[in-house]
Design an enzyme around this catalytic site. Structure first.
Site, PDB file in Angstrom:
ATOM      1  N   ASP A 451       0.868  -1.177   0.000  1.00 37.39           N
ATOM      2  CA  ASP A 451       0.000   0.000   0.000  1.00 37.39           C
ATOM      3  C   ASP A 451       0.908   1.230   0.000  1.00 37.39           C
ATOM      4  OD1 ASP A 451      -2.351   1.641   0.370  1.00 37.39           O
ATOM      5  OD2 ASP A 451      -1.741   1.819   2.466  1.00 37.39           O
ATOM      6  N   ASP A 641      -7.271  -1.514   3.933  1.00 35.08           N
ATOM      7  CA  ASP A 641      -6.350  -2.584   3.536  1.00 35.08           C
ATOM      8  C   ASP A 641      -6.689  -3.919   4.199  1.00 35.08           C
ATOM      9  OD1 ASP A 641      -4.696  -1.005   1.868  1.00 35.08           O
ATOM     10  OD2 ASP A 641      -3.697  -0.183   3.625  1.00 35.08           O
TER      11      ASP A 641
END
Length: 760
Positions: A451, A641
Site C-alpha cells: 500500500d 487494507d
C-alpha cells in the site's frame, strides 16, 4: 492465587473479597471477553515439556463442551483456550487437565514467575555427567582386559556410581513417564525411562552373576546426553520467554488516577476506558489513551524502534509502555490494560511459537506415533532374537538398544526449536508474529504488494512551503486546523508552532470529510481544504506528484496555497532493492491519486503499480495473482487494507496501522524503517531451510540407526551416544539462526552492497 494440586478434590479458593470461589468462578473473572459470547482464558500448565504433552493438553480441552479453540505454548508453559458458556456455566478446564495428569491454574502476570526448571536441569545434568564420566573411566579398564575380581570390583563401583544418576537425574524422565502411564497415555519419556531402567537392571543382574559385560555406562551416558539436549532446548525457550517478560516489564503495576476525590494510586487492572490518569515525567504510560492536557516528549522506541523522542500535546494518541521524558501529561484511558497495544504485542510474541504450520503438524503426528511404534519394534526385536538364538540376555540387550536409539527427541525438537529462535530473531528486528504458521507461508511468497499511504510513506504529511505562506494566513489556517485531527491539520499546527504563529480556535467551524474545514464569521466564509471544494469550482489535477495541496479561501478568493509532502519511510528504496535481489516481484496497490502513486513508484523504481483502487479492487488483484499460482505478501496499514491483508497468502502491517489492519495481518513491524519486511522474509527463508535440515537429520538418523540396532550391531552404550548426539545436533543447527547470517551469505551480502554502491 493458589492452584489446584493433582488429585485434589473440589478445590476452593479465597477470592479478593474474602469469599470462597471455585476455579470455574475464577476462570470467568479472569477470562477476556472477546465479544459475541466468546471468552479467552490463559492457563498456566507448568508440567508440559514435549510435543506429546502439548497434544494431550489440547485434545483434552478441545473435547470439553463449549471449548472452540485450545493451543498450547511449550516455551511459555501456557495454553490459550477460547470458550463459550454452556447453560450459563464455564467449562471445567482446570478439572479436565487435572484428570489428564496436568496441574494448571489461570495465568496472571503476578503468577508468571521464572521457572525453576533450569536449576533442576543443571543439577541433574551435573550429577549425570559426573557419574557417567567416572563410569566410563572404569569401563575403559574393563575394555582393556581387566579380568576376574578386578573386573567384578569395577562393575560394583560402576553400579554404585550409576545409582545416584538413575535416582536423581533420572527422575526428570521417570516422574513424567509415570504421570503419563497413570493416566492411560504415553509420551516420549516412557520408552526413555524403560530403556534406562532395563539397561541398569540388566547390568545389575550381570554384575551379581559375575558376567563379563555391564551397561551402567550406557544408562548414565543416555541420561547425560538427553539432559544436555533438554537443557539447551530449555535455554532457547527461556530466551523467548525473556523477550516476553521484557515487554511485560514495561507496563507499570499501577497509575495515578485523577477524579472528583483528587489523586490516588490504583492498580493497573482497575483502570477503565474514560479514566483520567496523570503520567509524571520519567513514568511509562500505563494504558492506551489520548493526551488531554500537558506537553512533553515521549520515548517511542518500544512501538516504532526509533530512539528520537516525539512531542506529545493535547490530542496525541499514546500507547502503553511509552516513556514520558520531560513533562507531566494528563491522559484519558482509551482501553483496559489487557486490551492495550503493549498487551497485544506480548500476545503476538507468545503466539509466534504456537502456530501449527505444515512442518509442525507433521512433526507432532510423527512424535505422537512414536511410542507405540518404538515399543512394537523393540518387542518384535526381542521376540525375534529370542526365537532365533534362545538367548534371552542378548535379546534383552538388543531390545534396550532399539528402545534407546529410536527416541524421537530430535524429531520432536526439529520444528519448535527453530520457531523459538526465529521468533526471537524477528523480535530483535522489531517484527512481531501473530501466528507461527505465518513464518512458513512468508518463506513461500514470490510477490510483494505494498500500500502507499502509511506503508511506503509514513502517512504523516508536513507543510513544505511554510516560508512562502503569509504569517497572517498561516495563523488563520492554524486557527481553523485546531478544531480537527486530520493529518494535514496536525501538520499545519506543527508548522505554525515552529514559526511561533499563534492559533486561536474558531467558532462555527464545520468539518467535511474528504473535503476540508469551513468557518463562518458574520458574512465571511473561510474554507481550508481541497482546491476544487474550497474555490467552489472544478480544478484540473496538476503535476503535484505525491505532494498534496490545500487552499485557504475567503469568500471564494484564495488567501494561501499550502503544499504538503507525505514523507517516505526510511529504508523504502533499499528494501525494494533487497526484495528484488531475492527474486521477488514488487508492486504497489493504492487508493491514492494516479499522479501521486506514479511519482512515488518512479522514485522507488517500481514499474507495476495501480492507483485509485477500492478495497474490493485490491482483493480482486490479489485473487487474480493467486489464481495464477502466485503467493502474495501484502503490506498495508489502513482500514481499507484489511480485506486485502486477509486475502493475501501472508500479510504484514506497521505498528501504526489501524486496529483492524493490525488484527488482519500475520506480522506487525514496530520500526519506522521498511527494512523489517526484507528482514522478516530472509529470516523466514533461513528458518525454513533449518527446519528441512533438521528433518533430514532426524529422519536420516533413524533410517540408518534402527536397522543396525535391530540387527544387533549396536550396543546400548553406542545407542545412547548416537541418539543423544542427534538431539544436540538438531538444537545446535537451530541455534545457527541466532547468528546474523551464515558466513557465505554475509560475504555475498557485502559483495552485493559494494557492487550496488559502486554502480551508484
Amino acid at each position: 492465587m493458589s492452584c489446584c494440586a493433582p488429585g485434589a478434590e473440589a478445590a476452593l479458593e479465597i477470592g479478593p473479597a474474602g469469599l470462597v470461589s471455585s476455579p470455574r468462578e475464577e476462570l470467568v473473572l479472569l477470562s477476556r471477553d472477546l465479544g459475541g459470547g466468546l471468552y479467552q482464558a490463559d492457563l498456566s500448565v507448568p508440567e508440559i515439556h514435549c510435543a506429546s504433552c502439548m497434544a494431550t493438553v489440547e485434545r483434552t480441552l478441545s473435547t470439553l463442551p463449549g471449548v472452540e479453540y485450545a493451543r498450547a505454548n511449550l516455551s511459555m508453559k501456557r495454553t490459550i483456550v477460547k470458550w463459550r458458556p454452556i447453560a450459563d456455566e464455564a467449562p471445567d478446564l482446570i478439572g479436565a487437565l487435572r484428570a489428564a495428569g496436568y496441574a494448571s491454574h489461570v495465568f496472571t502476570a503476578e503468577t508468571d514467575q521464572r521457572s525453576p526448571e533450569y536449576s533442576r536441569l543443571i543439577k541433574a545434568l551435573a550429577v549425570a555427567g559426573f557419574c557417567a564420566m567416572n563410569i566410563m573411566l572404569l569401563s575403559v579398564s574393563v575394555w582393556s582386559g581387566a579380568e576376574g575380581g578386578t573386573r567384578q570390583a569395577f562393575h560394583w563401583i560402576s553400579a554404585g556410581l550409576a545409582l545416584p544418576a538413575i535416582v536423581y537425574s533420572g527422575r526428570i524422565f521417570f516422574f513424567s513417564a509415570w504421570a503419563a502411564l497413570r493416566n492411560g497415555r504415553t509420551n516420549m519419556d516412557v520408552p526413555i525411562s524403560i530403556g534406562v531402567l532395563m539397561a541398569f537392571g540388566l547390568s545389575l543382574y550381570d554384575t551379581i552373576q559375575g558376567g563379563p559385560h555391564a551397561y551402567f555406562d550406557a544408562a548414565t551416558s543416555l541420561l547425560f546426553f538427553l539432559l544436555i539436549g533438554r537443557t539447551l532446548d530449555h535455554v532457547m525457550r527461556e530466551k523467548a520467554r525473556s523477550a516476553v517478560a521484557g515487554l511485560a516489564s514495561l507496563a507499570p503495576r499501577g497509575a495515578i488516577v485523577v477524579d472528583a476525590d483528587g489523586r490516588r494510586y490504583v492498580p493497573i487492572a482497575e483502570i477503565r476506558p474514560g479514566t483520567s490518569i496523570l503520567v509524571a515525567a520519567g513514568d511509562r504510560v500505563p494504558v492506551d489513551g489520548i493526551v488531554m492536557a500537558g506537553a512533553s516528549e515521549l520515548d517511542c522506541s518500544v512501538v516504532t524502534g526509533e530512539t528520537t523522542p516525539r512531542p506529545a500535546f493535547a490530542g496525541t494518541l499514546v500507547q502503553a509502555g511509552l516513556l514520558n521524558l520531560t513533562g507531566p501529561l494528563t491522559i484519558t484511558a482509551a482501553a483496559e490494560a489487557k486490551d492495550s497495544f503493549l498487551a497485544e504485542m506480548i500476545r503476538m510474541m507468545e503466539a509466534a511459537e504456537g502456530g501449527r504450520a505444515r512442518y509442525r503438524r507433521l512433526a507432532d503426528r510423527a512424535s505422537a506415533l512414536y511410542s507405540p511404534v518404538v515399543h512394537a519394534i523393540a518387542l518384535l526385536s526381542f521376540l525375534g532374537w529370542l526365537s532365533f538364538t534362545r538367548d534371552w540376555h542378548a535379546s534383552v540387550s538388543i531390545a534396550i538398544a532399539v528402545l534407546i536409539i529410536t527416541c524421537p527427541c530430535a524429531l520432536g525438537l526439529a520444528v519448535p526449536i527453530v520457531q523459538v529462535v526465529a521468533a526471537r530473531r524477528l523480535f530483535e528486528k522489531g517484527v512481531m508474529v501473530r501466528d507461527g504458521s505465518a513464518l512458513e507461508r512468508l518463506a513461500e511468497v514470490d510477490t510483494v504488494l505494498f500500500d502507499k499511504t502509511g506503508t511506503l510513506t509514513l502517512g504523516r504529511p508536513h507543510l513544505v512551503n511554510t516560508a512562502s505562506v503569509d504569517p497572517g494566513a498561516l495563523a488563520l489556517a492554524a486557527s481553523m486546523a485546531s478544531g480537527s485531527r486530520h493529518p494535514m491539520s496536525v501538520a499545519i499546527l506543527a508548522a505554525a508552532s515552529q514559526g511561533s504563529v499563534g492559533a486561536t480556535p474558531m467558532k462555527n467551524l464545520g468539518e467535511y470529510p474528504g473535503r476540508g474545514l469551513e468557518a463562518r464569521t458574520g458574512t465571511t466564509i473561510y474554507r481550508l481544504g481541497r482546491p476544487d471544494w474550497a474555490l467552489g469550482r472544478k480544478m484540473p489535477e496538476g503535476a503535484d506528484g505525491w505532494f498534496s495541496v490545500s487552499l485557504l479561501v475567503q469568500n471564494g478568493q484564495q488567501l494561501a496555497r499550502l503544499v504538503f509532502e507525505d514523507m517516505m519511510r526510511s529504508g523504502a528504496r533499499s528494501t525494494i532493492d533487497r526484495l528484488r535481489q531475492q527474486g521477488l516481484g514488487v508492486g504497489i496497490l493504492s487508493g491514492d491519486r494516479r499522479s501521486a502513486v506514479a511519482d512515488l513508484a518512479s522514485n522507488l523504481g517500481i514499474d507495476d503499480f495501480a492507483a485509485e483502487m477500492l478495497p474490493s479492487d485490491k482483493v480482486e488483484r490479489i485473487a487474480a495473482l493467486t489464481t495464477a499460482h502466485s503467493k502474495v505478501l501484502m503490506v498495508g496499514d489502513g482500514l481499507n487494507d484489511a480485506p486485502a491483508l486477509a486475502a493475501a497468502h501472508v500479510s504484514m502491517a506497521p505498528a501504526t496501522a489501524a486496529d483492524v489492519g493490525r488484527n488482519a495481518a500475520d506480522f506487525v513491524f514496530l520500526k519506522e524503517s521498511l527494512a523489517s519486511v526484507a528482514d522478516a522474509y530472509e529470516i523466514s527463508r533461513n528458518a525454513g531451510k533449518l527446519i528441512r535440515q533438521n528433518f533430514a537429520l532426524a529422519v536420516g538418523y533413524n533410517a540408518i540407526a534402527v536397522p543396525f540396532a535391530v540387527c544387533g550391531y549396536i550396543t546400548p552404550l553406542v545407542a545412547a551416544v548416537a541418539m543423544s548426539l542427534s538431539s544436540v545436533l538438531v538444537v545446535a543447527n537451530a541455534m545457527r539462526l541466532g547468528s546474523r547470517m551464515p558466513f557465505r551469505r554475509r560475504a555475498s551480502g557485502l559483495l552485493s552492497a559494494r557492487t550496488l554502491n559502486a554502480t551508484r
